[in-house]
Design a protein around this motif. Sequence first.
Motif, mmCIF file in Angstrom:
data_model
loop_
_atom_site.group_PDB
_atom_site.id
_atom_site.type_symbol
_atom_site.label_atom_id
_atom_site.label_comp_id
_atom_site.label_asym_id
_atom_site.label_seq_id
_atom_site.Cartn_x
_atom_site.Cartn_y
_atom_site.Cartn_z
ATOM 1 N N PRO A 270 91.092 92.482 41.553
ATOM 2 C CA PRO A 270 89.728 92.254 41.050
ATOM 3 C C PRO A 270 89.257 90.832 41.284
ATOM 4 C CG PRO A 270 91.298 92.059 39.255
ATOM 5 C CD PRO A 270 92.107 92.374 40.490
ATOM 6 N N GLY A 271 87.964 90.614 41.007
ATOM 7 C CA GLY A 271 87.406 89.276 40.922
ATOM 8 C C GLY A 271 87.551 88.438 42.174
ATOM 9 N N LEU A 272 88.055 87.214 41.974
ATOM 10 C CA LEU A 272 88.188 86.259 43.070
ATOM 11 C C LEU A 272 89.116 86.775 44.164
ATOM 12 C CD1 LEU A 272 88.465 82.827 41.210
ATOM 13 C CD2 LEU A 272 86.565 83.636 42.605
ATOM 14 N N ALA A 273 90.156 87.522 43.782
ATOM 15 C CA ALA A 273 91.099 88.023 44.786
ATOM 16 C C ALA A 273 90.427 89.026 45.714
ATOM 17 C CB ALA A 273 92.306 88.652 44.103
ATOM 18 N N LEU A 274 89.588 89.894 45.158
ATOM 19 C CA LEU A 274 88.873 90.858 45.990
ATOM 20 C C LEU A 274 87.902 90.144 46.923
ATOM 21 C CD1 LEU A 274 88.078 93.716 46.788
ATOM 22 C CD2 LEU A 274 86.501 93.759 44.843
ATOM 23 N N LEU A 275 87.147 89.177 46.387
ATOM 24 C CA LEU A 275 86.224 88.416 47.235
ATOM 25 C C LEU A 275 86.990 87.649 48.307
ATOM 26 C CD1 LEU A 275 83.392 87.370 47.850
ATOM 27 C CD2 LEU A 275 83.734 85.608 46.106
ATOM 28 N N GLY A 276 88.113 87.042 47.921
ATOM 29 C CA GLY A 276 88.914 86.319 48.906
ATOM 30 C C GLY A 276 89.461 87.231 49.991
ATOM 31 N N GLY A 277 89.893 88.425 49.612
ATOM 32 C CA GLY A 277 90.387 89.370 50.612
ATOM 33 C C GLY A 277 89.313 89.798 51.588
ATOM 34 N N LEU A 278 88.103 90.049 51.073
ATOM 35 C CA LEU A 278 86.996 90.432 51.956
ATOM 36 C C LEU A 278 86.625 89.291 52.899
ATOM 37 C CD1 LEU A 278 84.735 92.336 49.398
ATOM 38 C CD2 LEU A 278 86.113 93.336 51.233
ATOM 39 N N LEU A 279 86.577 88.067 52.362
ATOM 40 C CA LEU A 279 86.247 86.918 53.213
ATOM 41 C C LEU A 279 87.333 86.674 54.257
ATOM 42 C CD1 LEU A 279 84.777 84.393 50.617
ATOM 43 C CD2 LEU A 279 83.545 85.717 52.334
ATOM 44 N N LEU A 280 88.589 86.860 53.881
ATOM 45 C CA LEU A 280 89.672 86.672 54.841
ATOM 46 C C LEU A 280 89.591 87.694 55.967
ATOM 47 C CD1 LEU A 280 92.286 85.271 55.693
ATOM 48 C CD2 LEU A 280 93.528 86.798 54.147
ATOM 49 N N ALA A 281 89.342 88.956 55.610
ATOM 50 C CA ALA A 281 89.224 89.995 56.638
ATOM 51 C C ALA A 281 88.040 89.711 57.558
ATOM 52 C CB ALA A 281 89.070 91.358 55.974
ATOM 53 N N GLY A 282 86.900 89.318 56.971
ATOM 54 C CA GLY A 282 85.742 89.003 57.800
ATOM 55 C C GLY A 282 85.973 87.802 58.693
ATOM 56 N N ALA A 283 86.673 86.778 58.168
ATOM 57 C CA ALA A 283 86.935 85.584 58.972
ATOM 58 C C ALA A 283 87.868 85.892 60.141
ATOM 59 C CB ALA A 283 87.548 84.497 58.093
ATOM 60 N N VAL A 284 88.841 86.778 59.927
ATOM 61 C CA VAL A 284 89.743 87.152 61.024
ATOM 62 C C VAL A 284 88.962 87.814 62.148
ATOM 63 C CG1 VAL A 284 91.622 88.722 61.656
ATOM 64 C CG2 VAL A 284 91.828 87.312 59.616
ATOM 65 N N LEU A 285 88.086 88.752 61.794
ATOM 66 C CA LEU A 285 87.301 89.432 62.826
ATOM 67 C C LEU A 285 86.326 88.467 63.516
ATOM 68 C CD1 LEU A 285 86.484 92.821 61.070
ATOM 69 C CD2 LEU A 285 88.102 92.413 62.925
#
Length: 360
Positions: A270-285
């Motif tokens: 949840p929370g910051l971890a979910l946002l961080g995971g989405l940003l990490l996936a987007g940054a990789v692509l």
Amino acid sequence: MAGRDRSVRDDRTRGGTARRTGPAAARARRPAPDRRGTTSGGRTTTVDRPRAAADGLLVGDVPTGARVAGVLLVLAGLAGAAALFPRYLVVGGEELTLGGGPGAVLAGLLVPLVSVAVGAGLAAGRVPRFGLAAAAVGGALAVGGLLIELYRGSSSTVRPGIEVLAGERVLTSSVETGPGWLLQVAALGLAVLAGGCAVLVWSRTRMEDRGALDPARPGLAGAAVLLGVLTVLCLALPAADVPDRLVDDPATGLEVVVEQQGPQALLERPGLALLGGLLLAGAVLLAAVLAPSLRPRLAAVGGLLALTVTVLAAGLTGLRDAVASPDLEWTVPGAGLLVAGLAYALLTVLAWRVGRTAGG
């Protein structure tokens, strides 16, 4: 009559000599090829021109902001390396350290060592766009990691669950931060600042080559995007998980599979971890798409290098967790991360060698 002819020949000889030596003397008075002379008020000044290397690389003046980004990269690497040794977190009464063994230290030093090496070269003004590309890509990838790290140390107790931290399977019923966590947050924050600084000074940094990598860029970009999709799919699941147990059913006498609660997937937090995971996936692509298109060739190499060490470090961390803990086993996504990291390393070497052998 003979004396007159001799004097005429002497006059012609002196004139020819003057005509031959005039341009040579003018060339001798010209400034060096890499400096341009200007005259103002009877005083001659010189202005530096971009330096051309033997392989066609043209490097202009390095802005101060680029050197600042290099210094920030060095500081981020030093903080990341120092974070491996002091207490990281105390989770559920269990004290954790990021560098809990030789394998953990080696996996944890990969990103900091590359950061220090690239940052030192950038701070010294060598091949600036190589360092700026690595800083920009690394900073984009560090944003998601920073949010995930903040979640682990601050709000992971809001929804307690099983996590794998520093190679240990723990329950996040209570969390207390230590110096190692603070240094890790500082390292990620400095990497983000370095990336932002690199983006700001990119357009003001001149560095060009002959474009020898251009014919290979489409193939390089296609391979990088495919690997980016593979990386995101692998990041979505734990790299090391708790295996299922086989137990005997007393009613039937047959063996049945009992699922055990394992670590939460990246996008299940949840929370910051979910946002961080989405940003990490987007940054990789995003990095997989943009890095091969950066110019000149060494800028593409720098972007791919930052992507390589980030993905490879994630794969090595999953392998370390599986080896260090008897409760965990290496998963297919964890192996996929390691394969993707090695494949990115191969693309980085190819981008460097293809342009180099072609004279770029």
